[in-house]
Design a protein around this motif. Structure first.
Motif, PDB file in Angstrom:
ATOM      1  N   LYS A  73      -0.529  -2.448  -2.994  1.00 37.41           N
ATOM      2  CA  LYS A  73      -1.681  -2.652  -2.110  1.00 37.41           C
ATOM      3  C   LYS A  73      -2.327  -3.977  -2.490  1.00 37.41           C
ATOM      4  N   PHE A  74      -2.239  -4.935  -1.614  1.00 41.38           N
ATOM      5  CA  PHE A  74      -2.745  -6.271  -1.898  1.00 41.38           C
ATOM      6  C   PHE A  74      -4.208  -6.384  -1.477  1.00 41.38           C
ATOM      7  N   ASP A  75      -5.022  -6.914  -2.369  1.00 40.59           N
ATOM      8  CA  ASP A  75      -6.450  -7.066  -2.099  1.00 40.59           C
ATOM      9  C   ASP A  75      -6.658  -8.388  -1.373  1.00 40.59           C
ATOM     10  N   GLY A  76      -6.257  -8.399  -0.086  1.00 37.94           N
ATOM     11  CA  GLY A  76      -6.372  -9.602   0.723  1.00 37.94           C
ATOM     12  C   GLY A  76      -7.245  -9.367   1.937  1.00 37.94           C
ATOM     13  N   ARG A 185       5.493  11.893 -10.827  1.00 34.87           N
ATOM     14  CA  ARG A 185       5.304  11.300 -12.155  1.00 34.87           C
ATOM     15  C   ARG A 185       5.675   9.819 -12.137  1.00 34.87           C
ATOM     16  N   ALA A 186       6.796   9.490 -11.500  1.00 37.65           N
ATOM     17  CA  ALA A 186       7.214   8.093 -11.414  1.00 37.65           C
ATOM     18  C   ALA A 186       6.225   7.277 -10.584  1.00 37.65           C
ATOM     19  N   LEU A 187       5.651   7.908  -9.561  1.00 35.20           N
ATOM     20  CA  LEU A 187       4.646   7.227  -8.743  1.00 35.20           C
ATOM     21  C   LEU A 187       3.406   6.912  -9.570  1.00 35.20           C
ATOM     22  N   GLN A 188       2.977   7.865 -10.392  1.00 31.68           N
ATOM     23  CA  GLN A 188       1.810   7.639 -11.242  1.00 31.68           C
ATOM     24  C   GLN A 188       2.069   6.514 -12.239  1.00 31.68           C
ATOM     25  N   THR A 189       3.282   6.471 -12.774  1.00 33.33           N
ATOM     26  CA  THR A 189       3.652   5.403 -13.705  1.00 33.33           C
ATOM     27  C   THR A 189       3.633   4.047 -13.006  1.00 33.33           C
ATOM     28  N   LEU A 190       4.154   4.010 -11.791  1.00 39.47           N
ATOM     29  CA  LEU A 190       4.160   2.761 -11.027  1.00 39.47           C
ATOM     30  C   LEU A 190       2.736   2.304 -10.734  1.00 39.47           C
ATOM     31  N   LEU A 191       1.863   3.235 -10.385  1.00 37.16           N
ATOM     32  CA  LEU A 191       0.465   2.881 -10.144  1.00 37.16           C
ATOM     33  C   LEU A 191      -0.162   2.299 -11.404  1.00 37.16           C
ATOM     34  N   HIS A 192       0.063   2.952 -12.535  1.00 32.34           N
ATOM     35  CA  HIS A 192      -0.500   2.482 -13.800  1.00 32.34           C
ATOM     36  C   HIS A 192      -0.015   1.069 -14.112  1.00 32.34           C
ATOM     37  N   ASP A 193       1.279   0.826 -13.953  1.00 35.52           N
ATOM     38  CA  ASP A 193       1.847  -0.489 -14.257  1.00 35.52           C
ATOM     39  C   ASP A 193       1.298  -1.553 -13.314  1.00 35.52           C
ATOM     40  N   THR A 194       1.168  -1.200 -12.036  1.00 33.57           N
ATOM     41  CA  THR A 194       0.666  -2.159 -11.040  1.00 33.57           C
ATOM     42  C   THR A 194      -0.767  -2.559 -11.346  1.00 33.57           C
ATOM     43  N   VAL A 195      -1.600  -1.568 -11.655  1.00 38.25           N
ATOM     44  CA  VAL A 195      -3.006  -1.852 -11.947  1.00 38.25           C
ATOM     45  C   VAL A 195      -3.142  -2.623 -13.260  1.00 38.25           C
ATOM     46  N   ARG A 196      -2.331  -2.289 -14.257  1.00 39.66           N
ATOM     47  CA  ARG A 196      -2.380  -2.979 -15.547  1.00 39.66           C
ATOM     48  C   ARG A 196      -2.044  -4.469 -15.386  1.00 39.66           C
ATOM     49  N   GLN A 197      -1.191  -4.773 -14.424  1.00 42.95           N
ATOM     50  CA  GLN A 197      -0.807  -6.157 -14.180  1.00 42.95           C
ATOM     51  C   GLN A 197      -1.758  -6.889 -13.232  1.00 42.95           C
ATOM     52  N   GLY A 198      -2.847  -6.221 -12.830  1.00 45.56           N
ATOM     53  CA  GLY A 198      -3.847  -6.855 -11.987  1.00 45.56           C
ATOM     54  C   GLY A 198      -3.813  -6.462 -10.540  1.00 45.56           C
ATOM     55  N   GLY A 199      -2.910  -5.551 -10.159  1.00 41.39           N
ATOM     56  CA  GLY A 199      -2.835  -5.091  -8.779  1.00 41.39           C
ATOM     57  C   GLY A 199      -3.942  -4.099  -8.463  1.00 41.39           C
ATOM     58  N   GLU A 200      -4.154  -3.868  -7.184  1.00 42.12           N
ATOM     59  CA  GLU A 200      -5.232  -2.968  -6.759  1.00 42.12           C
ATOM     60  C   GLU A 200      -4.775  -1.522  -6.668  1.00 42.12           C
TER      61      GLU A 200
END
Length: 305
Positions: A73-76, A185-200
């Motif tokens: 989800k891009f914060d644009g 579970r994999a979706l939650q991990t992907l969300l965590h990784d995305t947010v940790r890298q600065g994604g929304e």
């Protein structure tokens, strides 16, 4: 199968499984499918002058993502292209440079104008100018995540978008790549990784869903905190340290319910609050049984469009 051009072959090779298979399906079905995929079934601007767009619902915790295309989800700034005019979600025309508009394909697209993670304020300052700053626009990307009104399931619409944009050969014009995620579970991990890298957060499109405007269960957003927009209908006076300033904004939710939002307001905003009639975005964790947001916090004023 027709032999795709080199740029498209390279693009396909870089895609996750879902996007690559969808693109190959579109090529296999060409030329019979793509003319039908490109057929408009709705008007890009509704009767109220707003761009006809799909709106996401919050992702239910623990739900399996199987059958969905998952993307960042891009914060644009939401931008809808009807083949001739680029518009904000409100329907107001975006004053983009001629070189930017002339490079867009003559088909309907929906996506985000984006500069980078954490750069929303900079982006907003660029794309909302009445006269475009040519040099500033060179940093703007158009990330396309759908083809509005096209009569095909989402996976095939994205295949159409991918092949169309590959032909345009513009480095700032690109499809939002979709991926398959096997379980919650994999979706939650992907969300965590995305947010940790600065994604929304993440977006989830149901792969077999047809396009339809408005709020739909074919499109979801998955974020650590939810967000929503509210209409400012009043200001509550501050007390103590905030005496003489705004203590809270009185907001009306899309449901018609009202609540006071004070958390997250800077002193500058308390001295000069968003006027009645403006819209603001706030974050919250969940809802009370009556539907009001819990732990709501001010995020930003939605710029007039």
């Amino acid at each position: 199968m027709p032999n795709p051009p080199p740029a498209l072959r390279q693009h396909l090779a870089s895609m996750p499984g879902l996007s690559r298979r969808a693109s190959l399906s579109a090529l296999l079905l060409s030329p019979w499918l793509l003319p039908r995929v490109g057929a408009q079934v709705v008007q890009p601007v509704d009767s109220g002058g707003h761009s006809a767009v799909q709106l996401a619902m919050p992702w239910p915790a623990g739900r399996s993502p199987q059958g969905f295309g998952v993307s960042e989800k891009f914060d644009g700034v939401r931008a809808v292209w009807d083949g001739r005019v680029l518009r904000f979600r409100s329907g107001r025309v975006i004053a983009a440079p001629t070189w930017f508009l002339s490079a867009l394909p003559r088909v309907a697209l929906d996506g985000e104008l984006w500069i980078g993670r954490g750069a929303f304020d900079r982006l907003s300052g660029v794309v909302r100018q009445a006269e475009p700053d040519d040099e500033a626009w060179r940093a703007v990307k158009y990330l396309v995540f759908d083809a509005p009104g096209h009569a095909a399931p989402f996976a095939q619409r994205m295949a159409y978008v991918q092949s169309t944009l590959a032909q345009a050969q513009q480095p700032w014009l690109m499809p939002v790549l979709q991926r398959e995620v096997k379980d919650a579970r994999a979706l939650q991990t992907l969300l965590h990784d995305t947010v940790r890298q600065g994604g929304e957060g993440l977006m989830l499109h149901r792969s077999d869903a047809s396009w339809q405007p408005g709020r739909t269960d074919a499109l979801f957003k998955f974020k650590p905190e939810l967000d929503e927009e509210g209409l400012v209908v009043g200001h509550q006076p501050g007390k103590g340290r905030l005496l003489g300033m705004t203590g809270a904004l009185l907001l009306q939710m899309p449901s018609g319910q009202r609540f006071a939002l004070g958390t997250g307001l800077s002193d500058a905003l308390r001295r000069d609050p968003p006027p009645v009639g403006s819209w603001v975005t706030y974050r919250y964790r969940d809802r009370t049984p009556s539907g009001l947001p819990r732990f709501a916090s001010f995020l930003r004023v939605r710029e007039a469009e």
